[in-house]
Design a protein around this motif. Structure first.
Motif, mmCIF file in Angstrom:
data_model
loop_
_atom_site.group_PDB
_atom_site.id
_atom_site.type_symbol
_atom_site.label_atom_id
_atom_site.label_comp_id
_atom_site.label_asym_id
_atom_site.label_seq_id
_atom_site.Cartn_x
_atom_site.Cartn_y
_atom_site.Cartn_z
ATOM 1 N N GLY B 138 0.821 -1.213 0.000
ATOM 2 C CA GLY B 138 0.000 0.000 0.000
ATOM 3 C C GLY B 138 0.848 1.252 0.000
ATOM 4 O O GLY B 138 2.075 1.193 0.006
ATOM 5 N N GLN B 139 0.189 2.378 -0.021
ATOM 6 C CA GLN B 139 0.892 3.667 -0.087
ATOM 7 C C GLN B 139 0.789 4.439 1.221
ATOM 8 O O GLN B 139 1.098 5.616 1.270
ATOM 9 C CB GLN B 139 0.297 4.508 -1.222
ATOM 10 C CG GLN B 139 0.400 3.808 -2.565
ATOM 11 C CD GLN B 139 -0.283 4.587 -3.662
ATOM 12 O OE1 GLN B 139 -1.173 5.375 -3.413
ATOM 13 N NE2 GLN B 139 0.151 4.363 -4.891
ATOM 14 N N GLY B 140 0.319 3.760 2.279
ATOM 15 C CA GLY B 140 0.104 4.447 3.541
ATOM 16 C C GLY B 140 1.154 4.124 4.578
ATOM 17 O O GLY B 140 2.188 3.537 4.282
ATOM 18 N N GLY B 141 0.866 4.533 5.799
ATOM 19 C CA GLY B 141 1.762 4.251 6.899
ATOM 20 C C GLY B 141 1.429 5.109 8.101
ATOM 21 O O GLY B 141 0.519 5.936 8.041
ATOM 22 N N GLY B 142 2.185 4.897 9.172
ATOM 23 C CA GLY B 142 1.896 5.574 10.426
ATOM 24 C C GLY B 142 3.034 6.438 10.906
ATOM 25 O O GLY B 142 4.180 6.266 10.496
ATOM 26 N N VAL B 143 2.700 7.364 11.799
ATOM 27 C CA VAL B 143 3.663 8.288 12.380
ATOM 28 C C VAL B 143 3.188 8.622 13.794
ATOM 29 O O VAL B 143 1.987 8.625 14.056
ATOM 30 C CB VAL B 143 3.771 9.572 11.521
ATOM 31 C CG1 VAL B 143 2.431 10.291 11.414
ATOM 32 C CG2 VAL B 143 4.827 10.541 12.066
ATOM 33 N N ILE B 144 4.151 8.843 14.692
ATOM 34 C CA ILE B 144 3.801 9.277 16.039
ATOM 35 C C ILE B 144 3.792 10.801 16.083
ATOM 36 O O ILE B 144 4.812 11.426 15.804
ATOM 37 C CB ILE B 144 4.804 8.757 17.091
ATOM 38 C CG1 ILE B 144 4.943 7.238 17.016
ATOM 39 C CG2 ILE B 144 4.376 9.189 18.494
ATOM 40 C CD1 ILE B 144 6.014 6.672 17.956
ATOM 41 N N GLN B 145 2.641 11.379 16.394
ATOM 42 C CA GLN B 145 2.560 12.817 16.630
ATOM 43 C C GLN B 145 2.578 13.057 18.139
ATOM 44 O O GLN B 145 2.427 12.122 18.935
ATOM 45 C CB GLN B 145 1.262 13.395 16.042
ATOM 46 C CG GLN B 145 1.047 13.130 14.558
ATOM 47 C CD GLN B 145 1.863 14.054 13.645
ATOM 48 O OE1 GLN B 145 2.545 14.958 14.107
ATOM 49 N NE2 GLN B 145 1.812 13.801 12.347
ATOM 50 N N GLY B 146 2.745 14.311 18.532
ATOM 51 C CA GLY B 146 2.758 14.625 19.957
ATOM 52 C C GLY B 146 1.378 14.500 20.591
ATOM 53 O O GLY B 146 1.210 13.873 21.633
ATOM 54 N N THR B 147 0.394 15.088 19.948
ATOM 55 C CA THR B 147 -0.958 15.105 20.509
ATOM 56 C C THR B 147 -1.979 14.999 19.380
ATOM 57 O O THR B 147 -1.652 15.197 18.204
ATOM 58 C CB THR B 147 -1.243 16.425 21.265
ATOM 59 O OG1 THR B 147 -1.144 17.516 20.333
ATOM 60 C CG2 THR B 147 -0.252 16.646 22.392
ATOM 61 N N ALA B 148 -3.225 14.702 19.761
ATOM 62 C CA ALA B 148 -4.295 14.607 18.764
ATOM 63 C C ALA B 148 -4.518 15.955 18.078
ATOM 64 O O ALA B 148 -4.872 16.001 16.900
ATOM 65 C CB ALA B 148 -5.585 14.120 19.431
ATOM 66 N N SER B 149 -4.285 17.057 18.805
ATOM 67 C CA SER B 149 -4.445 18.384 18.179
ATOM 68 C C SER B 149 -3.482 18.529 17.010
ATOM 69 O O SER B 149 -3.841 19.065 15.956
ATOM 70 C CB SER B 149 -4.143 19.505 19.177
ATOM 71 O OG SER B 149 -4.842 19.329 20.371
ATOM 72 N N GLU B 150 -2.234 18.061 17.203
ATOM 73 C CA GLU B 150 -1.260 18.163 16.127
ATOM 74 C C GLU B 150 -1.639 17.248 14.961
ATOM 75 O O GLU B 150 -1.499 17.632 13.798
ATOM 76 C CB GLU B 150 0.134 17.802 16.646
ATOM 77 C CG GLU B 150 0.712 18.854 17.555
ATOM 78 C CD GLU B 150 1.868 18.317 18.378
ATOM 79 O OE1 GLU B 150 1.641 17.972 19.550
ATOM 80 O OE2 GLU B 150 2.983 18.221 17.847
ATOM 81 N N ALA B 151 -2.133 16.051 15.274
ATOM 82 C CA ALA B 151 -2.554 15.129 14.217
ATOM 83 C C ALA B 151 -3.682 15.748 13.400
ATOM 84 O O ALA B 151 -3.697 15.670 12.160
ATOM 85 C CB ALA B 151 -3.000 13.791 14.824
ATOM 86 N N THR B 152 -4.623 16.386 14.087
ATOM 87 C CA THR B 152 -5.753 17.004 13.395
ATOM 88 C C THR B 152 -5.281 18.156 12.522
ATOM 89 O O THR B 152 -5.717 18.310 11.374
ATOM 90 C CB THR B 152 -6.790 17.513 14.421
ATOM 91 O OG1 THR B 152 -7.150 16.426 15.272
ATOM 92 C CG2 THR B 152 -8.027 18.050 13.734
ATOM 93 N N LEU B 153 -4.358 18.969 13.057
ATOM 94 C CA LEU B 153 -3.831 20.092 12.280
ATOM 95 C C LEU B 153 -3.076 19.590 11.053
ATOM 96 O O LEU B 153 -3.233 20.125 9.940
ATOM 97 C CB LEU B 153 -2.913 20.952 13.162
ATOM 98 C CG LEU B 153 -2.230 22.137 12.479
ATOM 99 C CD1 LEU B 153 -3.243 23.117 11.901
ATOM 100 C CD2 LEU B 153 -1.305 22.872 13.463
ATOM 101 N N VAL B 154 -2.289 18.552 11.237
ATOM 102 C CA VAL B 154 -1.548 17.977 10.113
ATOM 103 C C VAL B 154 -2.520 17.462 9.052
ATOM 104 O O VAL B 154 -2.332 17.686 7.846
ATOM 105 C CB VAL B 154 -0.613 16.847 10.613
ATOM 106 C CG1 VAL B 154 -0.150 15.956 9.467
ATOM 107 C CG2 VAL B 154 0.584 17.453 11.351
ATOM 108 N N ALA B 155 -3.586 16.790 9.491
ATOM 109 C CA ALA B 155 -4.588 16.293 8.545
ATOM 110 C C ALA B 155 -5.251 17.443 7.802
ATOM 111 O O ALA B 155 -5.456 17.380 6.578
ATOM 112 C CB ALA B 155 -5.640 15.458 9.291
ATOM 113 N N LEU B 156 -5.545 18.502 8.528
ATOM 114 C CA LEU B 156 -6.210 19.667 7.922
ATOM 115 C C LEU B 156 -5.304 20.311 6.872
ATOM 116 O O LEU B 156 -5.754 20.656 5.767
ATOM 117 C CB LEU B 156 -6.532 20.669 9.029
ATOM 118 C CG LEU B 156 -7.416 21.864 8.688
ATOM 119 C CD1 LEU B 156 -8.836 21.404 8.378
ATOM 120 C CD2 LEU B 156 -7.455 22.855 9.856
ATOM 121 N N LEU B 157 -4.028 20.468 7.198
ATOM 122 C CA LEU B 157 -3.096 21.090 6.253
ATOM 123 C C LEU B 157 -2.880 20.191 5.034
ATOM 124 O O LEU B 157 -2.783 20.672 3.906
ATOM 125 C CB LEU B 157 -1.761 21.390 6.950
ATOM 126 C CG LEU B 157 -1.836 22.443 8.075
ATOM 127 C CD1 LEU B 157 -0.508 22.540 8.810
ATOM 128 C CD2 LEU B 157 -2.246 23.805 7.530
#
Lengths: 432, 432
Positions: B138-157
């Motif tokens: 597949g073309q996906g994968g995972g990463v550890i972010q600091g907090t859910a807020s950062e994950a959400t911001l990253v997704a939004l950007l």
């Protein structure tokens, strides 16, 4: 694992850590692994049943260490330093055990209050203008961010929010989207106003930039991620002149002030500028004191909601080193960089590519980029010392950053011996 | 402090931590301090000269502990849990000692590679679609972010960046600012698609939302910050149905999966969607392998540049608990919440305010908001147990979240005894 086993395993881990750091220079500083090396060394899925601590700990040398770049080896001269000290590690153990999440004052008052006071201690060490110190009658204060990138983003968002408010104050009917699409952020190719850039540790002229920003009501953010730690020494403090024009300022004690990552310290002249941009107040985070104006709720100062008890690291380090110990540490690194600079200057085949102000020396072989690229490749393939390059005015340049807490003159001289030996080989093989 | 003293002080700190956690329930869970309590207890400036470790350590009880909210007390029922386990603390000690900054593969290959594999391990525990697993085609994968807020911001950007690219592909002449000001982000009052909201642990219908997002080419981000950990149990996995429509997904093992803060795990269906939004490639971060397509440079996946070796915590915890141990842990917390729910339901004066799905019980006295506000104030002023409120359909509701690793049935029953005793007092005093 219960507390009884933790007492035993924790002490074993303390010894493992002390052994690792005491013997780190025996290890190749740069690992000899190919991409994907680790996946084949461990199972494809988590185990169903629990494993023993012995199973796990023996895999540290088998799985992890072969792929570690040893940032705390005295032969590591790449990037910029990242801090590592025993007092910070002890404080971090305590922080992990307390394990509170300091998003509001009430969520753990000690976590918020120690941070505010430690930011004042550090601000005073840097002789920041009083406006930035919380324990005064000013409107400013400090906060620990994770990294300089986050501090810069927070400053940018706060600047945008302030600019929108200013424009709406004079023209309340204007739609907000029409404003934001017209805002301009000025930066160099290193972004915002920078004291100590990453490629060459260059300094922007903030005494010239500052008055223009103030006159034009432009938010001025100053980033001194690496260099900032040096400002605790009176002889380097003039580099920070112009700070009186800034709206916000940050640097990373986790780089060069012996406070382990992450600890990026940021000050703002007006707390309300930040809080206005980030405020979020659901009922489950409200507490009795928040309307009193007496407390700080740090969730309004940052992107994340959660936050660790990071000020413990600052408290332990500042007290166990003392200001003088920290100044000695900075000065020693600068002296080691000057020693390396002298070695380079004494060799006619080499040249220094940028002023050596702090702990970074940018240098190269006189000659083509190709010969320097080959030299760097040889250096890193040897795995005895580790450097990274930068580009300055089109030239490929080698960066030699004094990084580890334990770097001594003998390591610098050994590094230079290796570099000159490889340079001779390269120069015999290649036209230059 | 040198390595020899660290061996001694580190072992003392291990005992201090074990003592703290073994005896935590003797302490008042919520501190009895007023805003500003700490500043007067310590000097106004950092010391010039170094202090001894004894000086520092004795101030832990004098200065810090009186202001700590004890999140790991079995009497802490506020907010949501934050993880705390001995294997995670041991791994974090090691992470601090190695102290590498994993912004690129070359900066420490083990740091990047263990993270990728641990994210696969965890993704498989959750039975995520194969698209999200890096070790597949597949073309996906995972990463550890600091907090859910950062994950959400990253997704939004990332979503914004993808939308802009899509529009530019069909209309290359269009100015980018004109596009971004017209983009729309859809959310509820809890933001993005949420599995387990903070106020009441409610679940969005992602099997309904997902097909609409896919048809309209809307980026779908799913946040399961708290609830996500439970999806490792087959009986709770149906709550994640609909994940097959998502572009990105995150939850916080640092909440409920025994991995100490910070560790917010985020998966994306297409790595290139993230990397396209964040790519930064100065010469000093380039390395030989980066153009090969074989390696991950996690700096392109996040806001910060620097990052700790956080996957060690996951590795230690997953191995020392095993999947079964982790499932047992989740189930125990859910059972304790159900036990509390039964106690509430058996008392005619109280009502349950939202479905109890996992470890959170929302409840209230039948009657006015005022009587419930007074009850909560009495509970927290008693400092024996700690809860926070939420607002559900205009009602003031008490949240009882099972939080600590060491919470047992006896603590739940004691908490209920206290609550009913205070409720009786309040009901005698106030009309309800």
């Amino acid at each position: 694992m219960d507390a009884t086993e933790f007492r035993r395993r924790g002490k074993e881990m303390v010894d493992l850590i002390a052994d690792y750091l005491e013997n780190i220079e025996q290890r190749p500083v740069y690992p000899d692994v190919e991409p994907g090396y680790l996946r084949s060394l461990i199972p494809e899925e988590a185990p169903e049943e629990s494993e023993t601590y012995e199973d796990v700990v023996k895999d540290i040398e088998r799985v992890i260490m072969p792929g570690v770049t040893h940032w705390h080896s005295p032969y590591f001269y790449a990037y910029f330093p990242t801090a590592n000290s025993f007092p910070a590690m002890l404080a971090d153990m305590l922080s992990g055990a307390i394990g509170c999440i300091g998003f509001s004052w009430a969520a753990s008052p000690a976590c918020t209050e120690l941070e505010t006071v430690m930011m004042d201690w550090l601000g005073k060490m840097l002789k920041l203008p009083e406006d930035f110190i919380a324990g005064t009658h000013g409107q400013g204060g400090g906060v620990i961010q994770g990294t300089a990138s986050e501090a810069t983003l927070v400053a940018l968002l706060a600047a945008r929010s302030r600019a929108v408010r200013m424009i709406l104050a004079s023209d309340p009917q204007r739609p907000e989207t029409g404003i934001t699409s017209k805002l301009v952020a000025y930066s160099s190719d290193q972004f915002c106003a920078t004291l100590g850039t990453t490629p060459s540790c260059a300094f922007d002229h903030i005494t010239e930039l500052g008055p223009i920003c103030n006159a034009e009501k432009i938010w001025m953010h100053i980033d001194a991620a690496y260099a900032g730690s040096s400002f605790i020494c009176p002889e380097f403090r003039p580099l920070l002149n112009g700070i009186e024009f800034a709206d916000s300022f940050n640097f990373n004690p986790h780089k060069w002030l012996l406070v382990n990552f992450d600890c990026s310290t940021m000050w703002v002249r007006k707390r309300s500028d930040l809080i206005g941009a980030f405020k979020m107040d659901p009922l489950y985070l409200k507490h009795d004191h928040q309307e009193s104006g007496l407390v700080t709720d740090y969730r309004h100062w940052q992107i994340p909601l959660g936050r660790r008890f990071r000020s413990l690291k600052m408290w332990f380090v500042f007290r166990m080193y003392g200001l003088k110990g920290l100044q000695d540490y900075i000065r020693k690194h600068v002296e080691l960089a000057k020693e390396f600079e002298s070695l380079v200057r004494a060799d006619q085949r080499f040249e220094i590519s940028a002023d050596v102000v702090l702990g970074l020396v940018c240098f190269r072989l006189k000659g083509s980029n190709e010969v320097n690229e080959t030299l760097l490749k040889r250096i890193n393939n040897g795995r005895k010392i580790h450097l990274v390059p930068c580009q300055l005015s089109g030239q490929f340049v080698l960066r030699f950053a004094v990084c580890a807490r334990t770097t001594e003159s003998r390591h610098i001289r050994e590094a230079w011996r290796l570099i000159t030996q490889l340079a001779e080989e390269v120069m015999q093989e290649l036209p230059h």
